[in-house]
Motif scaffolding. Structure first.
Motif, mmCIF file in Angstrom:
data_model
loop_
_atom_site.group_PDB
_atom_site.id
_atom_site.type_symbol
_atom_site.label_atom_id
_atom_site.label_comp_id
_atom_site.label_asym_id
_atom_site.label_seq_id
_atom_site.Cartn_x
_atom_site.Cartn_y
_atom_site.Cartn_z
ATOM 1 N N SER A 1 -1.390 1.039 11.389
ATOM 2 C CA SER A 1 -2.642 1.529 10.961
ATOM 3 C C SER A 1 -3.641 1.182 10.122
ATOM 4 O O SER A 1 -4.177 1.390 9.159
ATOM 5 C CB SER A 1 -2.499 3.055 11.354
ATOM 6 O OG SER A 1 -2.811 2.790 12.889
ATOM 7 N N THR A 2 -1.850 2.012 9.030
ATOM 8 C CA THR A 2 -2.380 1.377 7.288
ATOM 9 C C THR A 2 -2.202 0.083 6.868
ATOM 10 O O THR A 2 -3.735 0.158 6.136
ATOM 11 C CB THR A 2 -0.521 1.945 6.696
ATOM 12 O OG1 THR A 2 -0.111 2.667 7.201
ATOM 13 C CG2 THR A 2 -0.852 1.740 5.028
ATOM 14 N N THR A 3 -2.454 -0.543 7.535
ATOM 15 C CA THR A 3 -2.626 -2.478 7.415
ATOM 16 C C THR A 3 -4.478 -2.118 7.423
ATOM 17 O O THR A 3 -4.901 -2.921 6.885
ATOM 18 C CB THR A 3 -2.079 -3.464 8.405
ATOM 19 O OG1 THR A 3 -0.434 -3.113 8.103
ATOM 20 C CG2 THR A 3 -2.765 -4.426 7.930
ATOM 21 N N GLY B 1 7.114 -1.264 7.713
ATOM 22 C CA GLY B 1 6.125 -1.773 6.695
ATOM 23 C C GLY B 1 6.486 -3.276 6.327
ATOM 24 O O GLY B 1 5.872 -3.799 5.015
ATOM 25 N N ALA C 1 4.213 2.176 2.140
ATOM 26 C CA ALA C 1 3.852 2.166 3.636
ATOM 27 C C ALA C 1 3.493 0.527 3.826
ATOM 28 O O ALA C 1 4.154 -0.039 4.667
ATOM 29 C CB ALA C 1 2.492 2.699 3.892
ATOM 30 N N TYR D 1 1.416 5.083 -0.027
ATOM 31 C CA TYR D 1 0.808 6.966 0.374
ATOM 32 C C TYR D 1 1.587 7.665 -1.155
ATOM 33 O O TYR D 1 3.098 8.323 -0.053
ATOM 34 C CB TYR D 1 0.855 7.455 1.480
ATOM 35 C CG TYR D 1 0.306 7.050 2.786
ATOM 36 C CD1 TYR D 1 -1.055 7.739 2.747
ATOM 37 C CD2 TYR D 1 0.458 6.167 3.387
ATOM 38 C CE1 TYR D 1 -1.585 6.747 3.926
ATOM 39 C CE2 TYR D 1 0.299 5.539 4.589
ATOM 40 C CZ TYR D 1 -1.063 5.799 4.769
ATOM 41 O OH TYR D 1 -2.567 5.392 5.793
ATOM 42 N N GLY E 1 3.661 0.506 9.977
ATOM 43 C CA GLY E 1 2.329 0.012 9.027
ATOM 44 C C GLY E 1 0.694 -0.401 9.885
ATOM 45 O O GLY E 1 0.045 -0.960 8.824
ATOM 46 N N ARG F 1 -6.121 0.291 7.805
ATOM 47 C CA ARG F 1 -6.780 0.913 6.766
ATOM 48 C C ARG F 1 -6.964 0.068 5.040
ATOM 49 O O ARG F 1 -8.291 0.579 4.827
ATOM 50 C CB ARG F 1 -6.331 2.184 6.805
ATOM 51 C CG ARG F 1 -6.579 3.061 7.924
ATOM 52 C CD ARG F 1 -5.625 4.276 8.239
ATOM 53 N NE ARG F 1 -5.377 5.495 7.048
ATOM 54 C CZ ARG F 1 -6.432 6.051 7.598
ATOM 55 N NH1 ARG F 1 -7.199 6.295 8.099
ATOM 56 N NH2 ARG F 1 -6.678 7.432 5.859
ATOM 57 N N THR F 2 -6.595 -0.736 5.086
ATOM 58 C CA THR F 2 -6.555 -1.077 3.525
ATOM 59 C C THR F 2 -7.260 -2.058 3.427
ATOM 60 O O THR F 2 -7.719 -2.188 2.923
ATOM 61 C CB THR F 2 -4.436 -1.768 3.577
ATOM 62 O OG1 THR F 2 -3.953 -1.442 3.226
ATOM 63 C CG2 THR F 2 -5.041 -2.358 2.647
ATOM 64 N N LEU G 1 -8.287 3.063 2.215
ATOM 65 C CA LEU G 1 -7.077 2.712 1.318
ATOM 66 C C LEU G 1 -7.091 1.214 0.696
ATOM 67 O O LEU G 1 -8.045 0.463 0.679
ATOM 68 C CB LEU G 1 -5.760 2.219 2.399
ATOM 69 C CG LEU G 1 -5.438 4.003 3.081
ATOM 70 C CD1 LEU G 1 -4.324 3.647 4.079
ATOM 71 C CD2 LEU G 1 -5.077 5.221 2.347
ATOM 72 N N THR H 1 0.573 -1.733 0.260
ATOM 73 C CA THR H 1 -0.134 0.023 -0.285
ATOM 74 C C THR H 1 0.778 1.202 -0.225
ATOM 75 O O THR H 1 1.558 1.070 1.179
ATOM 76 C CB THR H 1 -1.036 0.192 1.557
ATOM 77 O OG1 THR H 1 -1.611 -0.988 0.977
ATOM 78 C CG2 THR H 1 -1.826 1.148 1.325
#
Lengths: 302, 239
Positions: free
Chosen positions: B43-45, B213, B18, B13, B41, B47-48, B53, B11
């Motif tokens: 939160s990114t996980t 990440g 990220a 940004y 990473g 959000r994916t 995302l 993913t």
């Protein structure tokens, strides 16, 4: 006294137009932080849709009575509402996430596009159009002033729409979801709220309010023109800033206040000063209380 | 078939990568913790998974069905609900209206909403006392309770919590963690992201550790809690 009453009624009618249009500015700003400069043109289009609807209804001899006017208003609101949604869909949604100046310029472009589209559209055109229905003079006398039923009806209708919108936004599930999106778009999405649909709903509601004002303005002034939305749009924007942009009760109060200010201001120093009052008020409020009159009292942005 | 399965997720940004190939699994009924420091990473996980995302590469499967690229509201409809970092409750709405928003997809089903609301109030009596109050006026702990309660209103099958203990006093952390355990015992699968590794490892059955990440470690929570690397990096090692 009699002069005062007469002016007050005029102020309330004109203020209603500003307030109804200001609601759309405020609602759209509240949700996506965009000053939709094409919004005044939706008021103009509402007036034109109402004009055509009245002509068509006239052919089936429905055009003149109260039923015909109400029907034409509903048609105009529906058409303009759809158009408002379309404007967002084609012009603003693709720019979501872009720097804020970009959709702002797009909105100015959309405004010019709508004005010129009406101008070149044969049945509407560039010249003034006389509204098919004029307001009756029937009414009653109060303290020596003639109060027209039609003027009262315009004011009552505006009030009805504003209260209806307020209740919808405050009480209905969709209204609350719209406020949730306005406050935190991402968090609202995480609750299963389709943010795009709520944004469309905001544009729809704003546009139908503007359309209602447009039809009523056509009836009130007796004529309409493809540029009529420009100044009213700026004034309504002023009204929404006056009340605190993003705040719906503020937009209503701001619109009414602006109507009063303008009518009483011009009656004391002359009509050529009309726009000076409105935009003078805008400058003063931006300098001394940029959050607007009701801007700080509410926690939310709507 | 795992309830949630991420394989080779990348993913971005903008130009920044990220997530650099994340693969993880959550089985039905588990509590899985995702640990790591700031910017790893985590939160990114989440959000994916929740659709905020879109991964550039890789697959997200929920009960076997690919869900990467679905809009967030569709993902909620499938039963994946995220409690976002920093609670993100709707400040200008009342406590009760916040809960109502959690049940947005069930709007109109009055009986169901009443029933779920009663259950949330049962779990968090404080919220019941404050139901008519604007959510923005609640304390941090109460806001976290509301954020969890609001998510429960959507009847999640997989509940994802992003830093539920952030900024809370220790006794409140314990209360929230205890509540999450109860929610899990009622049949909701849980994926929890935490910087507070100690309490997360106590709660979880399994855990993953992330760094810049990538997933660097994984295993049963009890095992990770004894792992020297983890102890050193996240549990105030050496003591």
């Amino acid at each position: 006294m009699s002069q005062f009453l007469e002016q007050l009624l005029n102020a309330l009618v004109i203020g209603s137009f500003y307030a109804l249009v200001a609601l759309g500015y405020s609602m759209v700003y509240g949700i996506i932080r965009l000053i939709n400069f094409a919004h005044g043109d939706l008021y103009m289009l509402g007036a034109f849709f109402g004009y055509s609807a009245l002509l068509l209804l006239g052919r089936i001899s429905l055009g003149s009575g109260v039923t015909g006017v109400l029907l034409a208003m509903l048609i105009a609101m529906g058409m303009t509402g759809g158009l408002g949604v379309l404007v967002e869909r084609v012009a603003y949604r693709p720019l979501r996430g872009a720097p804020r100046i970009i959709p702002l310029i797009t909105a100015l472009g959309m405004s010019l596009f709508l004005e010129n589209a009406v101008m070149v559209f044969k049945p509407w055109g560039a010249s003034f159009r006389v509204y098919p229905v004029t307001l009756g003079r029937a009414g009653f006398d109060l303290f020596g002033v003639h109060i027209g039923y039609a003027h009262l009806a315009i004011f009552a209708m505006a009030l009805f729409l504003m209260v209806g919108l307020h209740l919808f936004v405050e009480r209905s599930t969709y209204g609350k979801a719209m406020r949730a999106v306005a406050f935190d778009l991402e968090a609202a999405q995480l609750m299963g709220i389709n943010a795009n649909r709520m944004i469309s709903l905001g544009f729809f509601l704003g546009s139908i309010m503007a359309a209602a004002a447009g039809v009523m303005a056509g009836l009130y002034y007796g004529q309409i023109n493809f540029l009529m939305g420009f100044i009213v749009g700026l004034k309504a924007f002023t009204a929404s800033v006056l009340g605190g942009i993003g705040n719906l009760p503020g937009a209503m109060v701001g619109g009414m206040l602006l109507g009063v200010l303008e009518v009483f201001g011009t009656s004391s120093v002359g009509g050529q000063w009309k726009d000076v009052f409105a935009f003078g008020a805008l400058i003063l409020i931006l300098v001394f209380k940029p959050t607007g009159l009701l801007g700080e009292r509410t926690a939310g942005r709507m | 078939m795992a309830m949630l399965e991420l394989s080779g997720i990348h993913t971005f940004y903008g130009a920044i990568e990220a997530l650099k190939g994340i693969s993880l699994k959550v089985e039905e009924g588990e509590v899985v913790a995702l640990l790591g420091s700031n910017g790893a990473g985590k939160s990114t996980t989440l959000r994916t998974v929740s659709g905020l995302l879109r991964p550039r590469q890789g697959e997200v499967r929920f009960q076997g069905q690919p869900i990467a690229g679905l809009p967030p509201d569709e993902i909620v409809r499938l039963g994946i609900v995220q409690v976002p970092e920093g609670r993100r409750i709707f400040g200008p709405l009342t406590v009760e209206e916040n809960l109502e928003m959690g049940a947005f997809l069930a709007r109109g089903q009055k009986a169901r909403i009443q029933e779920d609301m009663a259950r949330v109030y049962d779990m968090f009596p404080r919220l019941k006392e404050r139901r008519r109050q604007l959510a923005g006026t609640l304390s941090g702990g109460e806001q976290q309770m509301l954020a969890v309660g609001r998510a429960l209103m959507a009847r999640p099958r997989l509940l994802m919590l992003d830093e539920p203990s952030m900024g809370l006093a220790p006794n409140l952390v314990q209360f929230i963690m205890q509540t999450v355990r109860e929610i899990n015992q009622q049949g909701v699968t849980v994926l929890v992201v935490e910087q507070n590794a100690r309490s997360a490892l106590r709660l979880a059955t399994r855990a993953y550790v992330m760094e810049t990440g990538r997933i660097t470690l994984e295993g049963p929570a009890a095992e990770l809690a004894r792992n020297e690397q983890v102890v050193a990096a996240y549990l105030g090692g050496g003591r």
